[in-house]
Design a protein around this motif. Structure first.
Motif, PDB file in Angstrom:
ATOM      1  N   PRO A   1      37.309  31.835   6.772  1.00 24.45           N
ATOM      2  CA  PRO A   1      38.376  32.397   5.944  1.00 24.45           C
ATOM      3  C   PRO A   1      38.399  33.916   6.051  1.00 24.45           C
ATOM      4  O   PRO A   1      37.357  34.564   5.993  1.00 24.45           O
ATOM      5  CB  PRO A   1      37.994  31.955   4.522  1.00 24.45           C
ATOM      6  CG  PRO A   1      37.058  30.807   4.713  1.00 24.45           C
ATOM      7  CD  PRO A   1      36.340  31.074   5.988  1.00 24.45           C
TER       8      PRO A   1
ATOM      9  N   SER B   1      38.722  37.768   5.036  1.00 24.55           N
ATOM     10  CA  SER B   1      38.388  38.481   3.798  1.00 24.55           C
ATOM     11  C   SER B   1      38.918  39.900   3.933  1.00 24.55           C
ATOM     12  O   SER B   1      39.047  40.430   5.030  1.00 24.55           O
ATOM     13  CB  SER B   1      36.876  38.498   3.563  1.00 24.55           C
ATOM     14  OG  SER B   1      36.210  39.137   4.636  1.00 24.55           O
TER      15      SER B   1
ATOM     16  N   THR C   1      40.595  24.865   4.386  1.00 25.00           N
ATOM     17  CA  THR C   1      40.607  26.314   4.327  1.00 25.00           C
ATOM     18  C   THR C   1      41.904  26.758   4.993  1.00 25.00           C
ATOM     19  O   THR C   1      42.844  25.980   5.100  1.00 25.00           O
ATOM     20  CB  THR C   1      39.371  26.901   5.029  1.00 25.00           C
ATOM     21  OG1 THR C   1      39.367  28.332   4.887  1.00 25.00           O
ATOM     22  CG2 THR C   1      39.317  26.535   6.496  1.00 25.00           C
ATOM     23  N   TYR C   2      41.964  28.005   5.434  1.00 24.29           N
ATOM     24  CA  TYR C   2      43.129  28.463   6.188  1.00 24.29           C
ATOM     25  C   TYR C   2      42.666  29.422   7.270  1.00 24.29           C
ATOM     26  O   TYR C   2      41.622  30.065   7.161  1.00 24.29           O
ATOM     27  CB  TYR C   2      44.173  29.113   5.281  1.00 24.29           C
ATOM     28  CG  TYR C   2      43.714  30.381   4.576  1.00 24.29           C
ATOM     29  CD1 TYR C   2      43.954  31.640   5.121  1.00 24.29           C
ATOM     30  CD2 TYR C   2      43.048  30.314   3.366  1.00 24.29           C
ATOM     31  CE1 TYR C   2      43.537  32.793   4.477  1.00 24.29           C
ATOM     32  CE2 TYR C   2      42.629  31.460   2.708  1.00 24.29           C
ATOM     33  CZ  TYR C   2      42.869  32.699   3.268  1.00 24.29           C
ATOM     34  OH  TYR C   2      42.440  33.837   2.627  1.00 24.29           O
TER      35      TYR C   2
ATOM     36  N   ASN D   1      44.261  24.309   2.094  1.00 23.03           N
ATOM     37  CA  ASN D   1      43.583  24.726   0.861  1.00 23.03           C
ATOM     38  C   ASN D   1      44.428  24.455  -0.383  1.00 23.03           C
ATOM     39  O   ASN D   1      44.511  25.267  -1.298  1.00 23.03           O
ATOM     40  CB  ASN D   1      43.235  26.220   0.930  1.00 23.03           C
ATOM     41  CG  ASN D   1      44.450  27.117   1.147  1.00 23.03           C
ATOM     42  OD1 ASN D   1      45.475  26.680   1.666  1.00 23.03           O
ATOM     43  ND2 ASN D   1      44.336  28.379   0.762  1.00 23.03           N
TER      44      ASN D   1
ATOM     45  N   LEU E   1      37.060  22.666  -1.018  1.00 27.55           N
ATOM     46  CA  LEU E   1      37.226  23.765  -0.075  1.00 27.55           C
ATOM     47  C   LEU E   1      36.017  23.959   0.828  1.00 27.55           C
ATOM     48  O   LEU E   1      34.876  23.698   0.437  1.00 27.55           O
ATOM     49  CB  LEU E   1      37.476  25.064  -0.849  1.00 27.55           C
ATOM     50  CG  LEU E   1      38.803  25.176  -1.591  1.00 27.55           C
ATOM     51  CD1 LEU E   1      38.773  26.379  -2.529  1.00 27.55           C
ATOM     52  CD2 LEU E   1      39.971  25.288  -0.618  1.00 27.55           C
TER      53      LEU E   1
ATOM     54  N   SER F   1      36.363  29.789   0.900  1.00 26.10           N
ATOM     55  CA  SER F   1      37.822  29.717   0.829  1.00 26.10           C
ATOM     56  C   SER F   1      38.308  29.752  -0.615  1.00 26.10           C
ATOM     57  O   SER F   1      37.536  29.531  -1.550  1.00 26.10           O
ATOM     58  CB  SER F   1      38.312  28.431   1.499  1.00 26.10           C
ATOM     59  OG  SER F   1      37.936  28.378   2.841  1.00 26.10           O
ATOM     60  N   ASN F   2      39.590  30.013  -0.770  1.00 26.34           N
ATOM     61  CA  ASN F   2      40.252  29.957  -2.072  1.00 26.34           C
ATOM     62  C   ASN F   2      41.444  29.016  -1.977  1.00 26.34           C
ATOM     63  O   ASN F   2      42.028  28.841  -0.907  1.00 26.34           O
ATOM     64  CB  ASN F   2      40.753  31.342  -2.496  1.00 26.34           C
ATOM     65  CG  ASN F   2      39.615  32.315  -2.755  1.00 26.34           C
ATOM     66  OD1 ASN F   2      38.563  31.932  -3.251  1.00 26.34           O
ATOM     67  ND2 ASN F   2      39.827  33.572  -2.402  1.00 26.34           N
TER      68      ASN F   2
ATOM     69  N   ASP G   1      47.029  33.671  -2.233  1.00 25.11           N
ATOM     70  CA  ASP G   1      45.844  33.290  -2.994  1.00 25.11           C
ATOM     71  C   ASP G   1      46.270  32.857  -4.392  1.00 25.11           C
ATOM     72  O   ASP G   1      46.985  33.589  -5.093  1.00 25.11           O
ATOM     73  CB  ASP G   1      44.875  34.470  -3.072  1.00 25.11           C
ATOM     74  CG  ASP G   1      43.627  34.138  -3.848  1.00 25.11           C
ATOM     75  OD1 ASP G   1      42.686  33.590  -3.257  1.00 25.11           O
ATOM     76  OD2 ASP G   1      43.606  34.406  -5.071  1.00 25.11           O
TER      77      ASP G   1
END
Length: 414
Positions: free
Chosen positions: A121, A123, A349-350, A362, A367, A371-372, A392
């Motif tokens: 993921p 960040s 996830t993405y 997601n 997850l 991930s979010n 997000d």
């Protein structure tokens, strides 16, 4: 620009329960005793695999000779339990993972990503979505026309545990569709895995009902792709009349609950959305990799041969999940025709997982670490490139470290 609504609260959940739609699939709608026995009967019929076979796919513990069925590296695999890495093979690490029964387990996981591609993921900074102007026009279940192309992507919304309808992630899905509504997005595409039910069990319909109740907070059309959990849960499964897995309860429920309301009878289909001023055309091609057939092969060649400015291919499994029956053949066909972007899920996830492939998974399923929860947003820019964001769910902002853009032919755009 848009203003993010306040977060949904437990009060909303209580109100929904009082309204009756939760009660029909809550405590009274789930027969855990019957589903457990159904699962045991199903898994008892399946062949046992040696636990040391690398990357042995599973749906439940009964698919494994020993150990547990755990979620790691983008799917569910048989893994031996451990207390430290000294219990594992030289190329494995004792790591925490979630079993398909929702329990935290310490299992031996391959030290490298040999079982599948799990995108890391992104960040970094978060920021607003690009403001490319307002949109006029209309899209319904048959397609439509818009002044500017925009759509959202929701992926992988299943519960973490097989037959656990009580654990369905309704609150997350409701917030996703509430936020999409606030952004006035014209339509949504989804990448599969809405349920986690024994293939011929009883929980597919109540889980679809929970998804639909959350989705119905959004007033626009939603176009779904078929996932492996809409067949029998195995990545290698292939549903449909005459196919090796046959017509399961999950598959039947998907056709009736998700496709019939938008007028589709096959798990593969296409939708056209074009410019109001005829300056561009777009087609959305939904491939069913777990319902692959000669008929779908011929259909895909025909629909991809139709020239359009933009072509978006929506399929549950990414190109890396080559054991799904329709992945390799559809990739071979895709390579013969122009397309803008392949939109996939499967991994929770993405990430940008290929030159012209984005994974967005997601949407509520358990997850991948780091991930979010969130959803994708695709916007057409004034230069006709498409810009891809992930929003997000906690912050309501776009992940600017992830953002990328492609030209209509799929080549990178500045």
């Amino acid at each position: 620009m848009w203003t993010r609504p306040g977060k949904l609260t437990v009060t909303f959940l209580a109100a929904a329960a009082a309204g009756g739609w939760l009660s029909s699939v809550g405590c009274g709608g789930v027969d855990n005793a019957s589903t457990d026995s159904e699962e045991a009967a199903q898994t008892a019929k399946k062949p046992k695999f040696p636990v040391d076979a690398p990357c042995t796919l599973c749906v439940a513990d009964g698919d494994c000779a020993s150990g547990v069925c755990a979620q790691f590296q983008g799917d569910t695999f048989c893994a031996a339990k451990c207390t430290s890495s000294s219990n594992c093979k030289a190329d494995e690490t004792c790591s925490s993972a979630t079993s398909t029964h929702g329990k935290a387990e310490k299992v031996c996981v391959p030290s490298t990503d040999v079982c599948g591609t799990s995108p890391t993921p992104p960040s970094g900074g978060t920021g607003p979505v690009g403001d490319f102007g307002s949109i006029t026009g209309h899209v319904d279940q048959g397609g439509g026309s818009l002044s500017r192309l925009q759509f959202a992507v929701v992926g992988d919304t299943r519960p973490p545990t097989i037959n656990d309808t009580r654990g369905y992630p309704s609150a997350t899905i409701r917030q996703i569709y509430t936020d999409i509504t606030a952004m006035n997005v014209p339509f949504v595409v989804t990448s599969g895995d809405y349920i986690f039910s024994t293939g011929n069990g009883t929980q597919a319909t109540p889980q679809f009902d929970l998804y639909i109740a959350a989705r119905n907070l959004y007033p626009g059309p939603v176009f779904p792709a078929l996932g492996n959990h809409e067949c029998d849960g195995n990545v290698t499964s292939n549903c449909g009349a005459g196919a090796k897995t046959g017509v399961t309860a999950n598959y039947t429920a998907f056709l009736s609950k998700m496709l019939a309301p938008i007028g589709q009878t096959n798990p593969y289909y296409s939708i056209d959305v074009n410019a109001q001023d005829a300056s561009w055309t777009a087609k959305f091609v939904f491939v069913a990799a777990n319902a692959w057939s000669p008929a779908q092969d011929a259909w895909l060649r025909k629909v991809l041969a139709k020239p359009t400015t933009y072509t978006f291919i929506v399929r549950h499994e990414p190109s890396q999940a080559a054991t799904a029956p329709g992945v390799k053949p559809s990739e071979q066909i895709m390579a013969q025709y122009p397309y803008t972007l392949a939109i996939v899920g499967h991994t929770h996830t993405y990430g940008k997982t290929g030159p012209r492939q984005v994974t967005i998974g997601n949407g509520g399923a358990p997850l991948v670490s780091g991930s979010n929860f969130g959803f994708g947003l695709v916007n057409q820019r004034p230069d006709k490139a498409i810009e891809v964001d992930v929003i997000d769910l906690a912050s309501g902002k776009a992940d600017t470290a992830f953002r990328f853009a492609l030209n209509p032919d799929g080549s990178p755009a500045p």
